[in-house]
Design an enzyme around this catalytic site. Structure first.
Site, PDB file in Angstrom:
ATOM      1  N   LYS A 184     -41.333 -48.649 -16.934  1.00 12.79           N
ATOM      2  CA  LYS A 184     -42.463 -49.274 -16.254  1.00 12.79           C
ATOM      3  C   LYS A 184     -43.103 -50.366 -17.125  1.00 12.79           C
ATOM      4  O   LYS A 184     -42.749 -50.532 -18.285  1.00 12.79           O
ATOM      5  CB  LYS A 184     -43.492 -48.207 -15.866  1.00 12.79           C
ATOM      6  CG  LYS A 184     -42.930 -47.151 -14.899  1.00 12.79           C
ATOM      7  CD  LYS A 184     -42.405 -47.774 -13.627  1.00 12.79           C
ATOM      8  CE  LYS A 184     -42.077 -46.777 -12.531  1.00 12.79           C
ATOM      9  NZ  LYS A 184     -41.040 -45.801 -12.857  1.00 12.79           N
TER      10      LYS A 184
HETATM   11  C1  LIG Z   1     -42.237 -45.873  -6.451  1.00 13.26           C
HETATM   12  C2  LIG Z   1     -42.285 -44.770  -7.464  1.00 13.26           C
HETATM   13  N1  LIG Z   1     -43.147 -43.752  -7.286  1.00 13.26           N
HETATM   14  C3  LIG Z   1     -43.240 -42.749  -8.173  1.00 13.26           C
HETATM   15  C4  LIG Z   1     -42.465 -42.702  -9.301  1.00 13.26           C
HETATM   16  C5  LIG Z   1     -42.568 -41.541 -10.234  1.00 13.26           C
HETATM   17  O1  LIG Z   1     -43.034 -41.926 -11.503  1.00 13.26           O
HETATM   18  P1  LIG Z   1     -42.889 -40.939 -12.737  1.00 13.26           P
HETATM   19  O2  LIG Z   1     -41.523 -41.119 -13.302  1.00 13.26           O
HETATM   20  O3  LIG Z   1     -43.956 -41.401 -13.713  1.00 13.26           O
HETATM   21  O4  LIG Z   1     -43.144 -39.559 -12.271  1.00 13.26           O
HETATM   22  C6  LIG Z   1     -41.557 -43.735  -9.536  1.00 13.26           C
HETATM   23  C7  LIG Z   1     -40.706 -43.723 -10.741  1.00 13.26           C
HETATM   24  O5  LIG Z   1     -39.736 -44.403 -10.896  1.00 13.26           O
HETATM   25  C8  LIG Z   1     -41.456 -44.803  -8.602  1.00 13.26           C
HETATM   26  O6  LIG Z   1     -40.589 -45.812  -8.780  1.00 13.26           O
END
Ligand SMILES: Cc1ncc(COP(=O)(O)O)c(C=O)c1O
Length: 385
Positions: A184
């Site tokens: 990210k």
């Molecule tokens: C659109 C979206 N939502 C939620 C997430 C979940 O994030 P995390 O890996 O911090 O749980 C991601 C992760 O890639 C994502 O791309």
């Protein structure tokens, strides 16, 4: 081949962040503590949000945000098929039913013209994704949400630093969830954060993220703290650690600079590739916004390229360059097909785009020479002079 592998993403971690992590490790407090408290204050200030709740992932944030809204079994949550499984998993884990609305093929965000017809008596929440860091048209979205008295959870996993009409995502609206996963725009290793202006939601998430205990262990074990606590609901163990926050404090300081570099690289891709008929490039909406360019995602025109997206990704790898796939259409994974009856043909724009989308290398430390390597490899693969 002499060149090293160029990944599609790589975090940029400076010496100050490394020193802060080491200081944290030596400090005697590595779980949730003073550095989480500082990172939380920094996030509140940066995002201009009255409440920021740090967590161990955005997935945990989506889950708790939904639980904080007291959904009942069978309640419906509207979201997009162009997302990571975490978005739908959180809905299912909160006991609700995901209802999908196709994407706008230009912005790749949920098609707001189709949202109203998906609303039923059971709809409680709209959960849009700011895909790749491009904001959803939030004025239009909140007009619909207010008309039907629905809550909004913005999946802002891609959107830290994104602005909509000169306001940061997280500084207004109902609830937002950010991700600090290593690919990210800023990272804490793994991590996430929820912002909201709703005191009740904030209180509930702060309980749910740590066993339902009404104060964290830092307050209990620290000097002047008391060992006593109450458990007021059955909570989870989703709290962020000080080791993560040590990294986050310095990532946040660098975020605007990171996003600036992402913008420069995305602009340069756009400039160079706009004359290539092998690609359909990402489009921007008319409303004022600042794109976070978490991903640069052109769509492959297979008939011109004379190959499909998967073949293109393999060819890039053979040229020592990594690419990403964000995402396969989420409704076509077996669990969602089998449980909710989704099938091929349900969301034609998402299905078409998910067959053609590629994330090209894009990260703040990427040099112009590395971007040229990507362009040169594509010239070779497509036989472009
Ligand atoms: C659109 C979206 N939502 C939620 C997430 C979940 O994030 P995390 O890996 O911090 O749980 C991601 C992760 O890639 C994502 O791309």
């Amino acid at each position: 081949m002499t060149e090293t592998f160029l990944p599609f993403s790589r975090p940029s971690i400076n010496q100050e962040a490394i020193d802060e992590v080491v200081d944290c490790l030596k400090s005697g407090w590595i779980a949730t503590g003073p550095r989480v408290a500082q990172f939380t204050e920094d996030l509140k200030k940066y995002l201009n949000a009255p409440h920021a709740l740090t967590l161990m992932s955005a997935t945990g944030g989506l889950h708790l945000a939904l639980l904080a809204l007291d959904l009942k079994p069978g309640d419906e949550v509207i979201t997009t098929p162009l997302t990571f499984a975490a978005t739908l998993n959180a809905i299912v884990l909160a006991g609700a039913k995901p209802v999908l609305v196709d994407i706008d093929p230009k912005t790749l965000n949920i098609d707001l013209n189709q949202v109203e017809k998906a609303i039923t008596k059971k709809t409680r929440v709209i959960m849009p994704v700011h895909f790749a860091g491009l904001p959803v048209d939030l004025d239009a979205l909140y007009t619909i949400a207010n008309k039907y008295n629905l809550r909004v959870i913005e999946d802002a996993a891609h959107a830290i630093g994104t602005e909509y009409k000169n306001k940061k995502i997280g500084s207004f609206g109902d609830i937002q969830v950010f991700s600090f996963h290593p690919i990210k725009n800023m990272t804490t290793g793994e991590g996430g954060c929820v912002t909201t202006r709703d005191d009740v939601v904030a209180k509930k998430i702060s309980l749910l993220r740590f066993h339902g205990i009404d104060r964290d262990s830092w307050n209990r074990y620290g000097k002047g703290g008391t060992q006593d606590y109450e458990v007021v609901l059955p909570g989870f163990k989703y709290n962020m650690t000080d080791i993560q926050a040590a990294l986050g404090i310095h990532q946040l300081k660098a975020l605007d600079h990171f996003n600036q570099r992402r913008n420069e690289l995305a602009d340069r891709y756009h400039e160079i590739l706009s004359s290539w008929s092998q690609w359909t490039l990402p489009e921007r909406p008319d409303f004022q916004h600042k794109h976070a360019w978490h991903l640069y995602t052109p769509l492959l025109n297979e008939s011109v390229a004379k190959m499909n997206r998967d073949e293109f990704m393999i060819a890039m790898k053979e040229n020592n360059i990594g690419t990403g796939l964000h995402f396969r259409a989420v409704h076509l994974y077996p669990y969602y097909r089998d449980t909710f009856g989704f099938k091929l043909g349900d969301f034609p724009h998402a299905e078409n785009i998910c067959e053609r989308i590629v994330s090209l290398p894009l990260f703040p430390d990427m040099t112009t020479a590395e971007q040229d390597r990507v362009i040169d490899a594509m010239k070779k693969i497509f036989n472009v002079k």
